[in-house]
Design a protein around this motif. Structure first.
Motif, PDB file in Angstrom:
ATOM      1  N   PHE A 155       0.626  -1.104   0.058  1.00  0.00           N
ATOM      2  CA  PHE A 155      -0.005  -0.112   0.182  1.00  0.00           C
ATOM      3  C   PHE A 155       1.065   1.460  -0.169  1.00  0.00           C
ATOM      4  O   PHE A 155       0.765   2.011  -0.460  1.00  0.00           O
ATOM      5  N   VAL A 203      -1.883   7.649  17.494  1.00  0.00           N
ATOM      6  CA  VAL A 203      -2.281   6.758  16.264  1.00  0.00           C
ATOM      7  C   VAL A 203      -2.367   5.207  15.869  1.00  0.00           C
ATOM      8  O   VAL A 203      -3.194   4.692  15.686  1.00  0.00           O
ATOM      9  N   SER A 254      -3.237   2.505  12.152  1.00  0.00           N
ATOM     10  CA  SER A 254      -4.434   2.911  10.967  1.00  0.00           C
ATOM     11  C   SER A 254      -4.394   2.293  10.018  1.00  0.00           C
ATOM     12  O   SER A 254      -6.033   2.039   9.510  1.00  0.00           O
ATOM     13  N   THR A 255      -3.812   1.173   9.121  1.00  0.00           N
ATOM     14  CA  THR A 255      -4.324   0.255   7.873  1.00  0.00           C
ATOM     15  C   THR A 255      -3.942  -0.980   7.800  1.00  0.00           C
ATOM     16  O   THR A 255      -4.721  -2.014   7.575  1.00  0.00           O
ATOM     17  N   PRO A 281      -8.940  -1.416   8.134  1.00  0.00           N
ATOM     18  CA  PRO A 281      -9.063   0.188   8.313  1.00  0.00           C
ATOM     19  C   PRO A 281      -9.108   0.916   7.083  1.00  0.00           C
ATOM     20  O   PRO A 281      -9.583   2.146   6.947  1.00  0.00           O
ATOM     21  N   ILE A 282      -7.719   0.672   6.433  1.00  0.00           N
ATOM     22  CA  ILE A 282      -8.015   1.179   5.054  1.00  0.00           C
ATOM     23  C   ILE A 282      -9.664   0.703   4.592  1.00  0.00           C
ATOM     24  O   ILE A 282     -10.011   2.131   4.199  1.00  0.00           O
ATOM     25  N   ARG A 313     -12.213   3.130   6.808  1.00  0.00           N
ATOM     26  CA  ARG A 313     -11.880   4.445   6.443  1.00  0.00           C
ATOM     27  C   ARG A 313     -12.546   5.563   5.379  1.00  0.00           C
ATOM     28  O   ARG A 313     -12.817   6.146   5.116  1.00  0.00           O
ATOM     29  N   LEU A 314     -11.888   4.671   4.498  1.00  0.00           N
ATOM     30  CA  LEU A 314     -12.431   5.374   3.272  1.00  0.00           C
ATOM     31  C   LEU A 314     -13.809   4.524   2.691  1.00  0.00           C
ATOM     32  O   LEU A 314     -14.133   4.869   1.781  1.00  0.00           O
ATOM     33  N   ILE A 323      -7.277  10.732   1.649  1.00  0.00           N
ATOM     34  CA  ILE A 323      -7.249   8.931   1.832  1.00  0.00           C
ATOM     35  C   ILE A 323      -5.531   8.851   3.142  1.00  0.00           C
ATOM     36  O   ILE A 323      -5.087   8.128   3.783  1.00  0.00           O
ATOM     37  N   ARG A 327      -6.767  10.408   6.519  1.00  0.00           N
ATOM     38  CA  ARG A 327      -6.737   9.423   7.200  1.00  0.00           C
ATOM     39  C   ARG A 327      -6.785   8.232   7.843  1.00  0.00           C
ATOM     40  O   ARG A 327      -6.750   6.939   8.698  1.00  0.00           O
ATOM     41  N   LEU A 328      -5.415   7.674   6.860  1.00  0.00           N
ATOM     42  CA  LEU A 328      -4.896   6.385   7.498  1.00  0.00           C
ATOM     43  C   LEU A 328      -3.426   6.443   7.727  1.00  0.00           C
ATOM     44  O   LEU A 328      -2.065   6.142   8.516  1.00  0.00           O
ATOM     45  N   ASN A 329      -3.354   7.818   8.355  1.00  0.00           N
ATOM     46  CA  ASN A 329      -2.106   8.654   9.038  1.00  0.00           C
ATOM     47  C   ASN A 329      -0.614   8.822   8.367  1.00  0.00           C
ATOM     48  O   ASN A 329       0.125   8.408   9.111  1.00  0.00           O
TER      49      ASN A 329
END
Lengths: 359, 359, 359, 359
Positions: free
Chosen positions: B170, B216, B267-268, B342-343, B346-347, C343, C346-348
């Motif tokens: 990613f 975070v 976060s991911t 989470p990706i 969150r999107l 993007i 939100r994913l920091n």
């Protein structure tokens, strides 16, 4: 400052004021200073209730007053002398000592008001929260968030006393409370060592996959003393090893949290536990909102508004809004603390002033 | 469906297409179906890597390849056969087996990419995260969130292997990664039983008062197996006692969370652990996003796109986006799982479909 | 830095690498530098597409290619020369010029991919979003968030062209997209001046009481030029009057937002409009994430990676991740901008570096 | 229900109760029913203040009482007859009519208490909020969030009256208020048509790029009548055209919001505007929390606790917590409304009951 708006007395003015009265009106200009003081001017006063006074009265209540429906709880509320004879420890908070005799049951009910219990001494009572029996032991912090049915029963031949904290004054003042009676006996007399809530939620950093919806209040029914004690000890050890961990030199502290959000355990009440090493004195602090403490162990004192109060195990004191206060530890000094901080912060009224001086 | 926009070939059309080419342009009408399929059509394929293949290659790497600066880690990445020869287990995730021989050190570095480790077997390695030595033992889930310096060292005379998960694909695809070298040796060779992070944060429902700022990523460096195992056992016991606790009959599961928010650890990357009782079969499920599992203990199988794959301890498999899958337990079946949820969430691309059928 | 992990070639090593290959594995140590660069090393390159090249090709497409089902849209995508021949303006974003001839209809469909349109010139087309006809005029910014049916039709005898922005590359890369055909004609050929969405939501600071649920994407279908223009003018006037209002001296800017949250209009795409006074030059800025601009009016230039590109009305350019860039205005310089910042944030992964120098 | 805990009178019991008294304690069992009623039992009563009574008294105040420092404002507070003679329209809210004569200035000050103004009639006054002059005209809703300096001045030869709403009772009760005097005159006597706040923020869906930090209170100083009126009209038109837009048949309504969050304008006060078509009657509704309305235009009535009150332009009424109420429109009926709903909701005490019956 003078009030430039106060006109000289006259028949016309009296007629105007009578017109106000007749129509349920009041002028602002006769009341600004009181209603809107330059800084919080709480009617509640700083006050200490001594455990040595409280506990014998609780025992005597146990002898004279049966526990039962209608009165609901053998709870003796702390009435702040500044608050017009109401059973309010602060404008927002209720604090009481509850006493349950051998083999007694306090019947089930539920209410919008958020409640917790903290056990300064003893064991043998289970509080049953929505059908889940929760053991109460020394040092435990126990939750009964709003609208959960709950009752208590004493399984032993010894009486037990503990601290109750609620947002009764806030709910009463703002007309937000609902109340419902439940079973006259508790729904489950089992006495498991751990509640179902703890078995589901009491694992650090692990969330049950069946419980992904966040909850308004913490789902952890009991915060056990062994965890609190260990967390505080580790903070002091880390500090000794040179790592950041404490809130101040020799001052360890934890906040009890809702694991679904990381925030306060309930919408209206914050709860914390503080441990001071002998000799430690905290900076003088002013905070918007009301704080209540109970000494769990050790000896020390609190200075409030410049007045020093000696403290021993079980003593309870309140620091009203914006009153300067400082804690001083004579021995290792353990204090349970609760406050209305979530109310203050969620409504953005929070302010803190750390004074750069010794009390 | 036919593409009504495809005109017959002509000199003019060819000139137009040449004009596009010369100006770095491409028409949508020649590519809609591929670019925007009716449902996710992952190039990644469902795939199983057998531990019995993986582990010997890791051992052989240990023999032939020194661990050191530049290559940084003796990590062997799982390359999804559908992903054009890249070391991607999915379009978002990297998954590797890392191997550290006796007394070896993997040098320190840091990167934006979020990383975790999961230990399927063994012990004796400490990973040092921002100077905090963290023991790695069987069943532990360990975090190295983005931009934390980290290195590893093996304190024993035995080699050790574990699973690494990162969001390298990613980060690479979206050009978000930074990387920095650190010390060639780890900064602290101490081998404490518990990391400082755990000592500060590893107490259920208790938050250090010195750490009120949300982070975070989770501040818990290590999620220990003893907690995970107990949490899963309790869920199954509660289910047996008739209480809601599991995600499905005989299927216990926890999600690892960030205690400052109650949300995912990073976060991911989402991480979970699942335990199925013997004979349990989960409903066929489709999910947007990529899921990777490693068998921790027991025997069973996974059905992906209708194909059954037998699974044993250590086996790793990937379920690409929207591929129907179901787990089946032969014995008690323990699986570690991670994903890019989470990706996806969150999107707001998340969708789940539980099919009402046996696989 | 050298890679200390590269052992000398040997038969054993070749056998190991063959074992990797056979088992769909790849070592990290042969690829670290590329996969995890020290800072984002985008394959996408800074690039400018000239309107004077683009527009004639769009016109020619209108002459040669019918608009219809299957191809769906007469859209010509900008293909970043660095991105292996894909129609990606950046790894995350799609940007195209769409062209609709007199009286034509682009059929309805819906997809998970978020889309917007920005009108650099012309009028006469209505886009019909979930049955709500939305006028498209010069300077308007129009939304088609994921999974809303939409089609377009041209009510006039003049062709019209506009800019389309979508997250197609992101959705494709991460396997999150669904697509569905709708009506072959649009569901409502009415041509109201204002859409129902605007009539409900286009009142500053006012929220319909029937719409209290927050939405993932903005419910405002059209952000009209008259509001954007006025907002920018007011900022410059306030600056002249000595009040804080602009982002930099002579640099007015607004972000289009979702009124239910105050945040970005869609989960994956940020959109802004910038106005520079003549002579203004913005500081050199590096940002994680991809930014695309279209010149709406005026003349100026952009410096990317030290190279100056002259810009005129309609020109489109992309600033890939972490590429230093600066804008310079010759005349009053109006630019529409969009990016993948939601993007990134939100994913920091967000980082910004403002360099203290002229480009 | 009987209180089973009340023991027969005895010397011992009297001694116990004296012990309580001496130690500032009170038993719960003598007060449960009052303190924790089965549903909210507000001491505030439903009440209507007639504009035809209020306004002449305001005029007379203007004649007899100078506006000046100390009294600060010529504001006449509505004192709910149930609230022990305090100037509280509800336990949480203050509501007053403020009157400013020709050429008068109300001096500047600031306080933690949140304030708004709503103009039922007239124009010619500017309120200066943190140095920003804000015109006040009929139908406008104007904000003075906590801790902003503000004063007012009348630029005309006509007096002007308006409605003030604040959270004074809440702040007073909970000891959260700070107060500070400012300039004796307002800091800026300019009379611009639009405030700087509006020029920066009053563009639908557009956020200044210089203002990306969310704010506790709305940055929009004035919500103009023209926007409110248009938003309500559009809702009714959309309803007529067959589209969802209103909260009930013939009932249009908007909530004033903070554009940085989409939420309420201030932490403690919600404000809305309602428009009912002639003949419309709203369902009987009970809500936790206090609601206050002022008739802006038209004729109708409110039924509270089964009692019908006729209403005309300017009339103000309060619906205390959990009191059933319903509005009835004789003509087109426009009402401004405000409440303490943000307090109730942020603390999770909110409950609503829509009764399925005519009042």
């Amino acid at each position: 400052m003078d009030n430039e708006m106060l006109p000289p007395d006259s028949a016309e003015l009296r007629a105007l004021y009578e017109g106000f009265e007749a129509n349920h009106l009041k002028p602002l200009w006769t009341q600004t200073g009181n209603l809107m003081p330059k800084q919080p001017a709480p009617r509640a006063i700083p006050f200490v209730w001594k455990w040595s006074d409280l506990y014998p009265l609780a025992v005597e209540s146990g002898r004279l007053v049966p526990v039962g429906r209608g009165g609901e709880r053998r709870a003796i509320g702390l009435a702040n002398p500044g608050l017009e004879g109401r059973t309010y420890v602060s404008p927002t908070l209720w604090c009481a000592v509850q006493y349950l005799g051998p083999r007694e049951t306090a019947p089930e009910h539920r209410h919008s008001q958020n409640a917790f219990r903290f056990v300064v001494e003893g064991e043998g009572v289970w509080t049953v929260v929505n059908g889940d029996p929760v053991r109460m032991s020394r040092g435990d912090f126990l939750l009964t968030p709003g609208w959960n049915f709950h009752g208590h029963h004493n399984q032993t031949d010894q009486p037990m006393a503990w601290l109750d904290g609620l947002d009764i004054p806030f709910a009463y003042q703002n007309d937000v409370g609902f109340f419902e009676f439940g079973a006259d006996r508790v729904t489950d007399y089992a006495t498991p060592r751990f509640s179902r809530a703890e078995r589901l939620w009491g694992h650090p950093g692990l969330r049950p996959l069946s419980q992904l919806q966040n909850t308004v209040s913490s789902p952890i029914a009991a915060y056990r003393w062994e965890h609190t004690d260990r967390a505080l000890n580790e903070q002091l050890l880390l500090e000794e090893e040179g790592h950041p961990a404490t809130v101040g030199q020799g001052h360890a502290a934890i906040r009890y949290i809702n694991p679904t959000t990381g925030g306060d355990v309930m919408s209206t009440i914050r709860a914390e536990f503080h441990r001071l090493k002998p000799g430690v004195q905290t900076p003088v602090r002013r905070e918007v909102g009301s704080n209540v403490y109970q000494v769990f162990e050790g000896r020390g004192s609190v200075v409030m508004d410049g007045v020093t109060h000696k403290l021993e195990k079980g003593d309870i004191f309140v620091v009203p809004s914006w009153v300067p206060s400082s804690l001083q530890a004579e021995t290792t000094f353990d204090l349970f603390a609760f406050s209305d901080a979530p109310i203050i912060e969620r409504l953005n009224f929070n302010r803190t002033l750390i004074e750069d001086r010794v009390p």
